[in-house]
Design a protein around this motif. Structure first.
Motif, PDB file in Angstrom:
ATOM      1  N   ASP A   1     -62.691  -4.394 -11.137  1.00  0.00           N
ATOM      2  CA  ASP A   1     -63.830  -3.565 -11.302  1.00  0.00           C
ATOM      3  C   ASP A   1     -63.540  -3.019 -12.874  1.00  0.00           C
ATOM      4  O   ASP A   1     -64.493  -3.033 -13.713  1.00  0.00           O
ATOM      5  N   ARG A   2     -62.467  -2.634 -13.176  1.00  0.00           N
ATOM      6  CA  ARG A   2     -62.121  -2.130 -14.419  1.00  0.00           C
ATOM      7  C   ARG A   2     -62.159  -3.228 -15.612  1.00  0.00           C
ATOM      8  O   ARG A   2     -62.895  -2.940 -16.701  1.00  0.00           O
ATOM      9  N   LEU A   3     -61.732  -4.386 -15.313  1.00  0.00           N
ATOM     10  CA  LEU A   3     -61.822  -5.461 -16.091  1.00  0.00           C
ATOM     11  C   LEU A   3     -63.183  -5.895 -16.514  1.00  0.00           C
ATOM     12  O   LEU A   3     -63.516  -6.144 -17.659  1.00  0.00           O
TER      13      LEU A   3
ATOM     14  N   THR B   1     -65.980  -4.135 -15.791  1.00  0.00           N
ATOM     15  CA  THR B   1     -66.997  -2.969 -16.596  1.00  0.00           C
ATOM     16  C   THR B   1     -66.304  -2.884 -18.083  1.00  0.00           C
ATOM     17  O   THR B   1     -67.425  -2.960 -18.871  1.00  0.00           O
ATOM     18  N   ALA B   2     -64.958  -3.033 -18.417  1.00  0.00           N
ATOM     19  CA  ALA B   2     -64.850  -2.890 -19.667  1.00  0.00           C
ATOM     20  C   ALA B   2     -65.395  -4.059 -20.648  1.00  0.00           C
ATOM     21  O   ALA B   2     -65.691  -4.153 -21.715  1.00  0.00           O
TER      22      ALA B   2
ATOM     23  N   VAL C   1     -59.749  -2.568  -7.690  1.00  0.00           N
ATOM     24  CA  VAL C   1     -59.980  -1.600  -8.743  1.00  0.00           C
ATOM     25  C   VAL C   1     -59.816  -2.230 -10.105  1.00  0.00           C
ATOM     26  O   VAL C   1     -60.372  -1.997 -11.134  1.00  0.00           O
ATOM     27  N   TYR C   2     -58.910  -3.220 -10.202  1.00  0.00           N
ATOM     28  CA  TYR C   2     -58.575  -3.701 -11.387  1.00  0.00           C
ATOM     29  C   TYR C   2     -59.686  -4.862 -11.780  1.00  0.00           C
ATOM     30  O   TYR C   2     -60.085  -4.911 -13.231  1.00  0.00           O
TER      31      TYR C   2
ATOM     32  N   GLU D   1     -51.648  -3.264 -16.869  1.00  0.00           N
ATOM     33  CA  GLU D   1     -51.478  -2.439 -15.897  1.00  0.00           C
ATOM     34  C   GLU D   1     -51.683  -2.702 -14.522  1.00  0.00           C
ATOM     35  O   GLU D   1     -50.716  -2.365 -13.732  1.00  0.00           O
TER      36      GLU D   1
ATOM     37  N   ALA E   1     -65.173  -6.920  -7.410  1.00  0.00           N
ATOM     38  CA  ALA E   1     -64.880  -5.516  -7.409  1.00  0.00           C
ATOM     39  C   ALA E   1     -64.666  -4.589  -6.403  1.00  0.00           C
ATOM     40  O   ALA E   1     -64.525  -3.328  -6.558  1.00  0.00           O
TER      41      ALA E   1
ATOM     42  N   GLN F   1     -57.594  -4.090 -25.386  1.00  0.00           N
ATOM     43  CA  GLN F   1     -58.230  -3.315 -24.624  1.00  0.00           C
ATOM     44  C   GLN F   1     -58.351  -4.029 -23.126  1.00  0.00           C
ATOM     45  O   GLN F   1     -57.758  -3.588 -22.000  1.00  0.00           O
TER      46      GLN F   1
ATOM     47  N   ILE G   1     -55.478  -3.314 -19.620  1.00  0.00           N
ATOM     48  CA  ILE G   1     -55.914  -3.414 -18.116  1.00  0.00           C
ATOM     49  C   ILE G   1     -55.416  -4.200 -17.293  1.00  0.00           C
ATOM     50  O   ILE G   1     -54.685  -3.843 -16.226  1.00  0.00           O
TER      51      ILE G   1
END
Length: 185
Positions: A133-135, A137-138, A130-131, A154, A93, A147, A151
């Motif tokens: 981290d988003r994955l 975290t989600a 960044v992706y 994206e 991340a 969802q 991500i």
């Protein structure tokens, strides 16, 4: 067999383990009892009686049914080496990102006259931190598979289809019918 982004994230973190998980049913059950601080929570988690858990811990039972063995292994893997798992997640991340290899159906929303029909594609693409981290975290916050796919879509749209915004600006990507997905740290 369809694969899921969530399972791919879990397998990626398991790849960072420095020691193998306990092999025997007794060792796995002992580990779960220690982690959950008692036989009753383990019994509830695995859907068996408390007495069954106690028999595995004592070594009176040795070979669980296939479905129970799979549940035990999955629950042990979820809890195994939490600091190693956290370090691997943090590294992905913050600096390394991750690599997504997938076979899925991709469709597009783009300018009229372009070929936006969805089709199966095999794609392997590095995604920036960044992706990752988003994955992660989600996933930790209980996001649905849809969802997580959004991500990932994206990230793939940004890095693969739009080449980090050097082409095809405004291209929207739909990511469906995931046949296979592997995620590596």
């Amino acid at each position: 067999m369809a694969d899921s982004v969530g399972d791919g994230l879990d397998r990626a973190l398991e790849g960072a383990f420095t020691r193998p998980i306990p092999k025997s049913a007794q060792a796995q059950m002992k580990y779960l009892v220690k982690q959950l601080k008692g036989t009753r929570p383990v019994a509830e988690l695995l859907g068996v009686s408390q007495r069954t858990v106690e028999r595995y811990v004592k070594g009176q039972l040795k070979r669980p049914r296939r479905d129970l063995a799979m549940r035990m292994e999955r629950e042990v893997k979820k809890r195994w080496q939490p600091q190693v798992r956290a370090r691997a997640r943090q590294k992905a991340a913050s600096t390394d990102g991750l690599v997504v290899s997938t076979r899925a159906r991709f469709g597009f929303t783009a300018a009229p006259g372009t070929t936006d029909d969805a089709r199966i594609r095999d794609i392997t693409q590095a995604l920036p931190p960044v992706y990752a981290d988003r994955l992660f975290t989600a996933r930790e916050q209980g996001a649905t598979e849809r969802q997580l796919q959004q991500i990932a879509a994206e990230g793939l749209a940004q890095m693969y289809f739009r080449a980090n915004d050097t082409r095809a600006q405004g291209l929207g990507v739909e990511f469906t019918d995931v046949e296979q997905i592997e995620i590596e740290l």
